[in-house]
Design a protein around this motif. Structure first.
Motif, PDB file in Angstrom:
ATOM      1  N   UNK A   1       9.900  -6.031  -5.034  1.00  0.00           N
ATOM      2  CA  UNK A   1       9.801  -4.582  -4.838  1.00  0.00           C
ATOM      3  C   UNK A   1       8.340  -4.130  -4.759  1.00  0.00           C
ATOM      4  N   UNK A   2       7.488  -4.720  -5.592  1.00  0.00           N
ATOM      5  CA  UNK A   2       6.062  -4.375  -5.552  1.00  0.00           C
ATOM      6  C   UNK A   2       5.461  -4.784  -4.223  1.00  0.00           C
ATOM      7  N   UNK A   3       5.779  -5.981  -3.755  1.00  0.00           N
ATOM      8  CA  UNK A   3       5.248  -6.457  -2.471  1.00  0.00           C
ATOM      9  C   UNK A   3       5.771  -5.591  -1.323  1.00  0.00           C
ATOM     10  N   UNK A   4       7.040  -5.199  -1.404  1.00  0.00           N
ATOM     11  CA  UNK A   4       7.616  -4.328  -0.376  1.00  0.00           C
ATOM     12  C   UNK A   4       6.871  -2.986  -0.336  1.00  0.00           C
ATOM     13  N   UNK A   5       6.597  -2.429  -1.519  1.00  0.00           N
ATOM     14  CA  UNK A   5       5.878  -1.153  -1.589  1.00  0.00           C
ATOM     15  C   UNK A   5       4.459  -1.302  -1.052  1.00  0.00           C
ATOM     16  N   UNK A   6       3.781  -2.393  -1.367  1.00  0.00           N
ATOM     17  CA  UNK A   6       2.413  -2.606  -0.872  1.00  0.00           C
ATOM     18  C   UNK A   6       2.398  -2.752   0.646  1.00  0.00           C
ATOM     19  N   UNK A   7       3.366  -3.506   1.177  1.00  0.00           N
ATOM     20  CA  UNK A   7       3.440  -3.698   2.631  1.00  0.00           C
ATOM     21  C   UNK A   7       3.715  -2.374   3.331  1.00  0.00           C
ATOM     22  N   UNK A   8       4.590  -1.601   2.781  1.00  0.00           N
ATOM     23  CA  UNK A   8       4.938  -0.308   3.382  1.00  0.00           C
ATOM     24  C   UNK A   8       3.729   0.657   3.321  1.00  0.00           C
ATOM     25  N   UNK A   9       2.988   0.602   2.243  1.00  0.00           N
ATOM     26  CA  UNK A   9       1.823   1.472   2.087  1.00  0.00           C
ATOM     27  C   UNK A   9       0.752   1.122   3.111  1.00  0.00           C
ATOM     28  N   UNK A  10       0.575  -0.182   3.407  1.00  0.00           N
ATOM     29  CA  UNK A  10      -0.410  -0.593   4.408  1.00  0.00           C
ATOM     30  C   UNK A  10      -0.048  -0.103   5.799  1.00  0.00           C
ATOM     31  N   UNK A  11       1.227  -0.051   6.116  1.00  0.00           N
ATOM     32  CA  UNK A  11       1.670   0.369   7.455  1.00  0.00           C
ATOM     33  C   UNK A  11       1.426   1.857   7.694  1.00  0.00           C
ATOM     34  N   UNK A  12       1.469   2.645   6.635  1.00  0.00           N
ATOM     35  CA  UNK A  12       1.349   4.093   6.776  1.00  0.00           C
ATOM     36  C   UNK A  12      -0.067   4.540   6.906  1.00  0.00           C
TER      37      UNK A  12
END
Length: 178
Positions: A167-178
Motif C-alpha cells: 500500500x505504501x509503494x502504491x501510494x508513492x507510485x501514484x504520488x509520482x504520477x500526479x
C-alpha cells in the motif's frame, strides 16, 4: 527492474502457506484431600522418560511396572517447593507419587498411550493413599487444560506486513504520477 521485483515478491508472498503456531499446551493439576491443597502445572505431553521399576522400590509405587518421572514446582497449602513426581503404570491401574506429602496415591492411569510418550488425560480422578495418612485415604485430582491467548502466526504477520508495504509503494507510485 525495480518495478518488476516488488510485484513478484508480493505475488510470491500470497502463496506462502501459513504455518500453525504451536505453543506447548499446559495442564493444571489440583490435588485435594486430608486438608491438603496441592497445585502444579505440567506440559500436556511431557517428554517421556520411561523407567522400569522393581516392585516395592521406594521411588515407585508398589507393583508398578514402568513409570515416568519429572520434577516441578509444587504448591502445597500456599508453600512452593520443587518436588519429584512419578506417574506409574500398573498391571491393572495407575496413580501418582509425590516426593513428600501425601506420598503414594493409587487410582486410574492419568496419561495415554504409555510412559515413553505420555499425554495427560483431563478430568477429575479419585485417588487413594496407601498407607492412609491421618486415617484419610481419599484424594481428588483434577487435571484441566490451561487456557492460553491466541498468538498470531509468523506467516500471518509477514503477509500483513507485505500488504502494508504494498500500500505504501502504491501510494508513492501514484504520488509520482500526479
Amino acid at each position: 527492474m525495480r518495478k518488476l521485483v516488488f510485484p513478484l515478491v508480493l505475488l510470491a508472498s500470497a502463496f506462502v502457506q501459513p504455518l500453525t503456531a504451536r505453543a506447548d499446551a499446559i495442564d493444571d493439576f489440583v490435588l485435594t484431600g486430608n486438608g491438603l491443597d496441592i497445585t502444579f502445572s505440567l506440559p500436556a505431553s511431557p517428554p517421556g522418560n520411561e523407567m522400569t521399576c522393581p516392585p516395592f522400590s521406594p521411588s515407585c509405587l508398589p507393583g508398578s511396572e514402568t513409570a515416568f518421572y519429572l520434577s516441578t514446582l509444587v504448591t502445597t497449602n500456599g508453600v512452593t517447593s520443587v518436588e519429584s513426581l512419578s506417574f506409574p503404570t500398573f498391571r491393572f491401574n495407575g496413580g501418582l507419587s509425590l516426593g513428600s506429602n501425601p506420598g503414594r496415591l493409587f487410582g486410574p492411569q492419568l496419561f495415554l498411550p504409555d510412559a515413553s510418550n505420555p499425554t495427560f488425560l483431563t478430568g477429575t480422578f479419585d485417588l487413594d493413599a496407601f498407607p492412609p495418612k491421618g486415617g484419610v485415604d481419599d484424594y481428588t485430582l483434577t487435571i484441566t487444560p490451561e487456557t492460553t491467548a491466541t498468538t498470531p502466526e509468523p506467516s500471518t504477520l509477514a503477509l500483513f506486513g507485505t500488504g502494508i508495504v504494498g500500500l505504501i509503494e502504491f501510494a508513492r507510485t501514484r504520488k509520482r504520477r500526479v
